[in-house]
Design an enzyme around this catalytic site. Structure first.
Site, short mmCIF file in Angstrom:
data_model
loop_
_atom_site.label_atom_id
_atom_site.label_comp_id
_atom_site.label_asym_id
_atom_site.label_seq_id
_atom_site.Cartn_x
_atom_site.Cartn_y
_atom_site.Cartn_z
CG ASN A 1 -1.90 1.26 1.18
OD1 ASN A 1 -1.49 2.11 0.99
ND2 ASN A 1 -3.09 0.87 1.51
CG ASP B 1 -3.92 -6.26 10.28
OD1 ASP B 1 -4.20 -5.80 9.01
OD2 ASP B 1 -4.72 -6.97 10.89
CG HIS C 1 -5.73 4.40 12.98
ND1 HIS C 1 -6.07 5.17 12.02
CD2 HIS C 1 -5.64 3.08 12.03
CE1 HIS C 1 -6.47 4.68 11.01
NE2 HIS C 1 -6.13 3.49 10.80
CE1 TYR D 1 -15.01 0.13 5.04
CE2 TYR D 1 -13.02 -0.57 5.71
CZ TYR D 1 -14.07 -0.94 5.08
OH TYR D 1 -14.36 -2.18 5.08
#
Length: 215
Positions: free
Chosen positions: A23, A87, A198, A172
């Protein structure tokens, strides 16, 4: 024109840290954080699993931390470099914490952001605004050549909209409004998102360990 003395002999920066991801957004995010937090960090020290053409790892653990460690261990074993992996996912209150570890493949197709967002919107179609609470969760793992294994955690709480807003970020982000904000994560600048996200929280905590390992 004569080149500056020694310029022709400057060696290219060698990778020192691998981020176990394909990513690009995550790679850019960690690179920004390391550049701010680690003295002497230079472009080229961080490389991704995609950059070294490493295969994806099957994420078969049942926790964020378990999957992050799985990927970091595999990247270190393949390269010998300091390996970092995360993750992360979205935990929706009314879905009892789902999509959770299945966030990237919630629609059944891994990494299909549009389909994942469409499915989540459909599932929450009748849910009132006051019950659309959610949080992004991240576990970031580091595996070092000396055998150290470290996991740091981060969270960002907020609420979900009924339609997308913004073109930044990924996943999202266009549906998620962080607490204290009127904009979605996809409408924040990179610096604004890094400061509260986060992943930013978890990566900043790992940056201190990476800095110590890089000396």
């Amino acid at each position: 024109m004569t080149a500056p003395a020694g310029a022709a002999h400057d060696a290219p920066v060698q990778p020192r840290v691998i981020l176990a991801t394909h990513n690009q957004g995550k790679l850019v995010e960690l690179e920004r954080i390391l550049a701010r937090r680690v003295p002497g960090f230079a472009p080229g020290m961080l490389v991704s699993a995609a950059g070294l053409e490493l295969p994806d790892v099957v994420e078969d653990q049942v926790t964020f931390a378990g999957n992050a460690l799985l990927k970091a261990r595999a990247a270190h074993a393949a390269t010998g470099l300091i390996a970092v992996a995360d993750d992360s996912g979205l935990a929706v209150d009314v879905l009892n914490g789902c999509p959770g570890i299945f966030s990237a493949r919630w629609s059944g197709r891994h990494g299909d952001d549009e389909a994942n967002n469409d499915l989540l919107l459909a599932q929450l179609g009748d849910i009132a605004p006051e019950h659309r609470g959610a949080r992004f969760v991240c576990a970031a793992a580091l595996v070092a050549p000396d055998g150290q294994e470290i996991v740091e955690h981060g969270e960002m709480t907020g609420r979900l909209l009924t339609s997308r807003r913004g073109t930044g970020g990924f996943g999202y982000d266009p549906l998620f409004v962080p607490d204290g904000e009127s904009r979605t994560s996809a409408e924040l600048s990179a610096a604004e998102k890094d400061a509260i996200s986060h992943r930013g929280t978890a990566f900043r905590a790992l940056a201190a360990h990476i800095g110590a390992l890089l000396g």
